[in-house]
Each structure stands twice: as C-alpha cells, then as structure tokens.
Design a protein around this motif. Structure first.
Motif, mmCIF file in Angstrom:
data_model
loop_
_atom_site.group_PDB
_atom_site.id
_atom_site.type_symbol
_atom_site.label_atom_id
_atom_site.label_comp_id
_atom_site.label_asym_id
_atom_site.label_seq_id
_atom_site.Cartn_x
_atom_site.Cartn_y
_atom_site.Cartn_z
ATOM 1 N N ARG A 152 -49.113 6.248 -68.094
ATOM 2 C CA ARG A 152 -48.172 7.203 -67.988
ATOM 3 C C ARG A 152 -47.830 7.805 -69.368
ATOM 4 O O ARG A 152 -47.616 8.782 -69.635
ATOM 5 C CB ARG A 152 -46.834 6.647 -67.686
ATOM 6 N N ILE A 153 -48.369 6.935 -70.473
ATOM 7 C CA ILE A 153 -48.151 7.403 -71.888
ATOM 8 C C ILE A 153 -49.489 7.573 -72.744
ATOM 9 O O ILE A 153 -50.278 6.505 -72.758
ATOM 10 C CB ILE A 153 -47.298 5.967 -72.619
ATOM 11 N N MET B 167 -59.477 -8.903 -67.200
ATOM 12 C CA MET B 167 -59.847 -7.602 -66.985
ATOM 13 C C MET B 167 -59.034 -6.639 -67.684
ATOM 14 O O MET B 167 -57.725 -6.785 -67.424
ATOM 15 C CB MET B 167 -59.823 -7.529 -65.295
ATOM 16 N N VAL B 168 -59.549 -5.806 -68.467
ATOM 17 C CA VAL B 168 -58.655 -5.063 -69.048
ATOM 18 C C VAL B 168 -58.832 -3.389 -68.308
ATOM 19 O O VAL B 168 -60.084 -2.916 -68.001
ATOM 20 C CB VAL B 168 -59.249 -4.582 -70.732
ATOM 21 N N ALA B 169 -57.528 -2.904 -67.853
ATOM 22 C CA ALA B 169 -57.579 -1.641 -67.424
ATOM 23 C C ALA B 169 -57.618 -0.528 -68.554
ATOM 24 O O ALA B 169 -56.856 -0.573 -69.412
ATOM 25 C CB ALA B 169 -56.254 -1.433 -66.325
ATOM 26 N N LEU C 100 -61.861 -2.173 -66.155
ATOM 27 C CA LEU C 100 -61.423 -1.271 -64.789
ATOM 28 C C LEU C 100 -61.361 -0.093 -65.412
ATOM 29 O O LEU C 100 -60.352 0.291 -66.001
ATOM 30 C CB LEU C 100 -60.481 -1.634 -64.100
ATOM 31 N N ASP D 206 -58.441 10.455 -59.634
ATOM 32 C CA ASP D 206 -57.944 9.303 -58.735
ATOM 33 C C ASP D 206 -57.203 10.167 -57.500
ATOM 34 O O ASP D 206 -56.352 10.868 -57.973
ATOM 35 C CB ASP D 206 -56.747 8.733 -59.527
ATOM 36 N N VAL E 198 -57.153 7.661 -73.540
ATOM 37 C CA VAL E 198 -56.546 6.506 -72.906
ATOM 38 C C VAL E 198 -55.119 6.803 -72.790
ATOM 39 O O VAL E 198 -54.314 7.181 -73.728
ATOM 40 C CB VAL E 198 -56.831 5.124 -73.775
ATOM 41 N N TYR E 199 -54.626 6.483 -71.641
ATOM 42 C CA TYR E 199 -53.136 6.291 -71.061
ATOM 43 C C TYR E 199 -52.815 4.913 -70.934
ATOM 44 O O TYR E 199 -53.313 4.359 -70.334
ATOM 45 C CB TYR E 199 -52.969 7.345 -70.082
ATOM 46 N N ALA E 200 -51.604 4.586 -71.792
ATOM 47 C CA ALA E 200 -51.123 3.263 -71.629
ATOM 48 C C ALA E 200 -49.958 3.263 -70.629
ATOM 49 O O ALA E 200 -49.250 4.130 -70.246
ATOM 50 C CB ALA E 200 -50.764 2.855 -73.178
ATOM 51 N N GLY E 201 -49.318 2.172 -70.697
ATOM 52 C CA GLY E 201 -48.051 2.010 -69.908
ATOM 53 C C GLY E 201 -48.255 2.339 -68.374
ATOM 54 O O GLY E 201 -47.455 3.222 -67.639
ATOM 55 N N GLY E 202 -49.125 1.530 -67.704
ATOM 56 C CA GLY E 202 -49.518 1.969 -66.314
ATOM 57 C C GLY E 202 -49.771 3.289 -65.860
ATOM 58 O O GLY E 202 -49.878 3.995 -65.004
ATOM 59 N N LYS F 69 -55.762 7.336 -78.186
ATOM 60 C CA LYS F 69 -56.971 6.746 -78.387
ATOM 61 C C LYS F 69 -58.256 7.287 -77.534
ATOM 62 O O LYS F 69 -57.922 7.642 -76.501
ATOM 63 C CB LYS F 69 -56.951 5.254 -78.100
#
Lengths: 128, 128
Positions: free
Chosen positions: A22-23, A1-3, A45, A52, A16-20, A27
C-alpha cells in the motif's frame, strides 16, 4: 520468504511498495531484491501490483531482471491468465516458481493442466 | 504455488478473496485449501488480508486449521511484526514457512535476526 510488491513507474523502473503493497517506499525493485538477498532472504515472492488479478501475464521484464540479479529462488506472482504465461515466466522471466490464484478460482485453468503443460515444455514440476 | 487471500467474517470463519484479494468468492478458506491440494497445488501461500501490513502477528487460528487440513506446505503471510510472531506461526500456526515484507522494509527486524531466533528455538532454517 521476503515479499516484494512492485509498481511500474513512468520511467520504466519498478518501485517497491511496503505495508502490504500500500505504501510507496521509494526503493528500486532490483536494488531492494539484491539487498534482501544480501541480508539473508531465503526466497523472493515478487508480485506485480499492476499485473495482479488482470490475467494478462506476469511482468516478465522485472521478473527476469531480479531473477538474474540474485541467486535465491524467485517466485513470480501477479498476472497469470493462460498456460503460456507460466512457461513465459520460466523461459523469459527466469522465475524458479510461479504463484497463481484467480485463474484457479474462476476455473479458467486446472492446476494439473498447468503442471502437465509445463512438464511437456521440459520444465521440472512435481506431478503428484 | 496457489495463493489464498482470506478475510475473517463476523461468524469467525474465513472467506477466500479472489482477483488479487479484491473479490469475495463466497468460498470457505479451509474448504478451498483442501480443494486446491486435491486439484494438485504444490504449496499454499495463505495471506490474511486483515492482518497484512498491520504487524500484530499472523492469523494463527486459520493458519493452523489449514496447515492441519492439508499435507502440502503452507506459507503463512500477513502480519509479522515481531520475532515471536515467526515462532508462533510455526508452533501455534503449524506453518511450514513464513513470508514477511513490511518489517524488513522498515528495518524493525533484520532477516538474519529472525533466522537466528528461529534457529535458537529449534526451528530448522537455512542460515547461509
């Protein structure tokens, strides 16, 4: 599963935010979802960071854009606050499943209540 | 799908965070997972806030405690940084599925590479 954690930008697109979550990755959410599917993701997901924990509903527009752009299942996440939010995610957002947490914590809704509601709307759910 | 966001406490237990993982709920993670199953949850997404985005592996101990305490599928989330982290989640954490994001973003691993690795370890995965 890719979040895929997303934040809506001023121009209306989703980044898109990376690092949980945060970043900022730079993209585009739809492009990244399509790329993730191409690279072999089994499921997505999709969490709206804006929605949220707010309880005002899933981000239906981006959920639908992504669900329509990929063949793999998309789980809508972030924002569920009412029964209608769950059916909206299916009918308007074209989501395959929905994730929730806060509203069950604060007992605004019971899980079985959501399932029975969805069942009553003709949406397939596992009732036991 | 019910999301459970957890933070490890000084006494070694895990506390559930509500509101998109922002508000300490005072609830024990294992107890809450068992309660969510009892209330009708179809699946649990278990995210370690401590491990999320760090890339040092899933929190195997709490994943295993929860996976062993419930019958519904548990998706491990937060911390995947290497191939071994994925197989550890299955063999040591008893997870039914794994979620990842960062390492695919930063292309540390390819999704197909993870799937082929897991397949090679005898773990059932969908390869196409």
């Amino acid at each position: 599963m890719v979040a895929i954690d997303i934040v809506r930008k001023d121009d209306g697109s989703c980044e898109v935010y990376a690092g949980g979550g945060r970043i900022p990755s730079g993209k585009d959410a739809v492009e990244w979802a399509v790329e993730a599917e191409k690279r072999g993701a089994g499921e997505i997901l999709l969490t709206s960071k804006d929605a949220d924990g707010v309880g005002q509903g899933y981000d239906l527009a981006i959920t639908r854009q992504i669900a329509d752009a990929v063949k793999i299942p998309v789980v809508a996440s972030g924002g569920a606050g009412s029964l209608k939010d769950f059916s909206d995610a299916v009918f308007e957002g074209h989501a395959d499943a929905m994730l929730a947490a806060s509203l069950f914590h604060f007992r605004q809704l019971e899980i079985m209540q959501v399932k029975e509601y969805l069942h009553g709307m003709g949406i397939p759910v596992r009732l036991n």
